[in-house]
Scaffold this active site. Structure first.
Site, PDB file in Angstrom:
ATOM      1  N   LYS A  29      85.670   9.707  20.962  1.00  0.00           N
ATOM      2  CA  LYS A  29      87.077   9.070  21.293  1.00  0.00           C
ATOM      3  C   LYS A  29      87.170   8.077  20.239  1.00  0.00           C
ATOM      4  O   LYS A  29      88.365   8.028  19.530  1.00  0.00           O
ATOM      5  CB  LYS A  29      86.964   8.506  22.669  1.00  0.00           C
ATOM      6  CG  LYS A  29      87.214   9.318  23.690  1.00  0.00           C
ATOM      7  CD  LYS A  29      87.225   8.985  25.165  1.00  0.00           C
ATOM      8  CE  LYS A  29      87.181   9.961  26.237  1.00  0.00           C
ATOM      9  NZ  LYS A  29      86.941   9.494  27.554  1.00  0.00           N
ATOM     10  N   GLN A  51      84.950   4.372  30.293  1.00  0.00           N
ATOM     11  CA  GLN A  51      84.460   5.790  30.654  1.00  0.00           C
ATOM     12  C   GLN A  51      83.806   5.971  32.262  1.00  0.00           C
ATOM     13  O   GLN A  51      83.121   5.072  32.519  1.00  0.00           O
ATOM     14  CB  GLN A  51      83.363   6.011  29.508  1.00  0.00           C
ATOM     15  CG  GLN A  51      82.704   7.545  29.573  1.00  0.00           C
ATOM     16  CD  GLN A  51      83.848   8.393  29.240  1.00  0.00           C
ATOM     17  OE1 GLN A  51      84.799   8.213  28.460  1.00  0.00           O
ATOM     18  NE2 GLN A  51      83.624   9.719  29.579  1.00  0.00           N
ATOM     19  N   ASP A  82      94.385   5.891  30.125  1.00  0.00           N
ATOM     20  CA  ASP A  82      93.933   7.288  30.875  1.00  0.00           C
ATOM     21  C   ASP A  82      94.844   7.437  32.070  1.00  0.00           C
ATOM     22  O   ASP A  82      94.647   8.659  32.593  1.00  0.00           O
ATOM     23  CB  ASP A  82      92.630   6.724  31.397  1.00  0.00           C
ATOM     24  CG  ASP A  82      91.211   7.179  31.030  1.00  0.00           C
ATOM     25  OD1 ASP A  82      91.210   8.114  30.507  1.00  0.00           O
ATOM     26  OD2 ASP A  82      90.034   6.556  31.153  1.00  0.00           O
TER      27      ASP A  82
HETATM   28  N1  GUN Z   1      85.223  10.874  32.348  1.00  0.00           N
HETATM   29  C1  GUN Z   1      85.275  12.129  32.041  1.00  0.00           C
HETATM   30  N2  GUN Z   1      86.755  12.250  31.796  1.00  0.00           N
HETATM   31  C2  GUN Z   1      87.022  11.131  31.672  1.00  0.00           C
HETATM   32  C3  GUN Z   1      88.440  10.592  31.135  1.00  0.00           C
HETATM   33  O1  GUN Z   1      89.181  11.506  30.994  1.00  0.00           O
HETATM   34  N3  GUN Z   1      88.611   9.109  31.371  1.00  0.00           N
HETATM   35  C4  GUN Z   1      87.547   8.397  31.312  1.00  0.00           C
HETATM   36  N4  GUN Z   1      87.897   7.195  31.524  1.00  0.00           N
HETATM   37  N5  GUN Z   1      86.268   8.730  31.917  1.00  0.00           N
HETATM   38  C5  GUN Z   1      86.008  10.042  31.920  1.00  0.00           C
END
Ligand code: GUN
Length: 284
Positions: free
Chosen positions: A53, A97, A120
């Site tokens: 990311k 996350q 998100d």
């Molecule tokens: N864990 C797995 N997929 C995601 C996501 O799209 N966003 C976040 N914040 N955590 C995740």
């Protein structure tokens, strides 16, 4: 007949190239888009996602930083950091996350993120806006899937769509997006009674169940569009999706591979949401 492969890697690259001009236009006005990713603990898969990311942002000229905490950190410390980031004018997106360690109240953490920086799309306000059909931030994975439908000229109106999986991250927002697009939507899970009867009716089948090769060829309607959201690590270390690709590609009309399908689109849409957040802040 072998299915047409929907190449998420190529689409992700095309979109990321197109974002560069938007980033530079914002930077020229003093609003270089900035994303902070918060990682609590040392889950190896999460570490990889977070690194990708941050690097995805940097590669197109955005600002990005990772903030890491030991798994034992208390929730108050993380909430205090989120409050600081909410007030930071150089930060347009904040992502925590998931999953968080067990002693965290995940909902409280997600609600602490300012809704206008919730790239998100997990904040209740943004979930509500999506449910009402006026999305502000669309969760990145289902957003990426919608872009793949667009690219593949898949008309969703009136189509039977079946989503396997009911998570807040993928299954539920995916179902809402399909509903908003005019599809007839059924949300199943791994324990749905007579799952086969549902999946065999599906013109659009989205697998987000987290079980390796759960969807087999006999479950797929001939000509269906099959979207594999799963990323599972097998005992031999290899990655595989929730769909038995080799079997299903002989039945489906279009199918996404793993890797190289939905995965690269997720981070791409995170970049899109962060740029969008910066554009809104800049009044563009
Ligand atoms: N864990 C797995 N997929 C995601 C996501 O799209 N966003 C976040 N914040 N955590 C995740």
């Amino acid at each position: 007949m072998t299915a047409q492969i929907i190449d998420g890697k190529a689409l992700a690259e095309e979109l990321r190239q197109s974002f560069k001009a938007r980033v530079e236009a914002l930077a020229a006005k003093g609003h270089r888009p900035g994303l902070v990713v918060i990682l609590v603990g040392e889950d190896p898969a999460s570490e990889v996602y977070v690194r990708n990311k941050v690097n995805g942002c940097l590669a197109i000229g955005m600002h990005s930083e990772k903030i890491t905490y030991d798994a034992a950190v208390d929730q108050t410390t993380v909430l205090k950091k989120i409050a600081e980031l909410n007030a930071d004018p150089n930060i347009h997106g904040i992502l925590v996350q998931l999953p968080l360690p067990k002693h965290f109240d995940e909902e409280a953490v997600l609600e602490a993120i300012a809704a206008e920086k919730d790239v998100d799309g997990f904040h209740a306000e943004n979930v509500g806006a999506l449910a009402q059909g006026n999305p502000r931030f669309i969760p990145c994975t289902p957003y990426g899937v919608m872009k793949m439908f667009e690219k593949g000229n898949v008309d969703l109106t009136g189509q039977e769509a079946v989503v396997i999986g009911r998570s807040n991250i993928v299954g539920k927002p995916m179902a809402l997006l399909l509903i908003n697009a005019g599809a007839t939507v059924t949300v199943c899970n791994s324990r749905t009674k007579d799952l086969l009867a549902h999946t065999r009716r599906a013109d659009i089948l989205v697998a987000a169940v987290g079980k390796p090769r759960f969807v087999t060829a006999d479950m797929v309607k001939p000509g269906a569009v099959v979207i594999d959201v799963g990323i599972n690590r097998l005992p031999d270390g290899k990655l595989c999706g929730d769909v038995d690709f080799d079997g299903c590609k002989e039945v489906a009309g279009q199918i996404t591979p793993v890797p190289g399908g939905v995965g690269p689109m997720t981070i791409t849409m995170l970049l899109a949401n962060t740029i969008e957040a910066a554009e809104r802040k800049a009044g563009l």
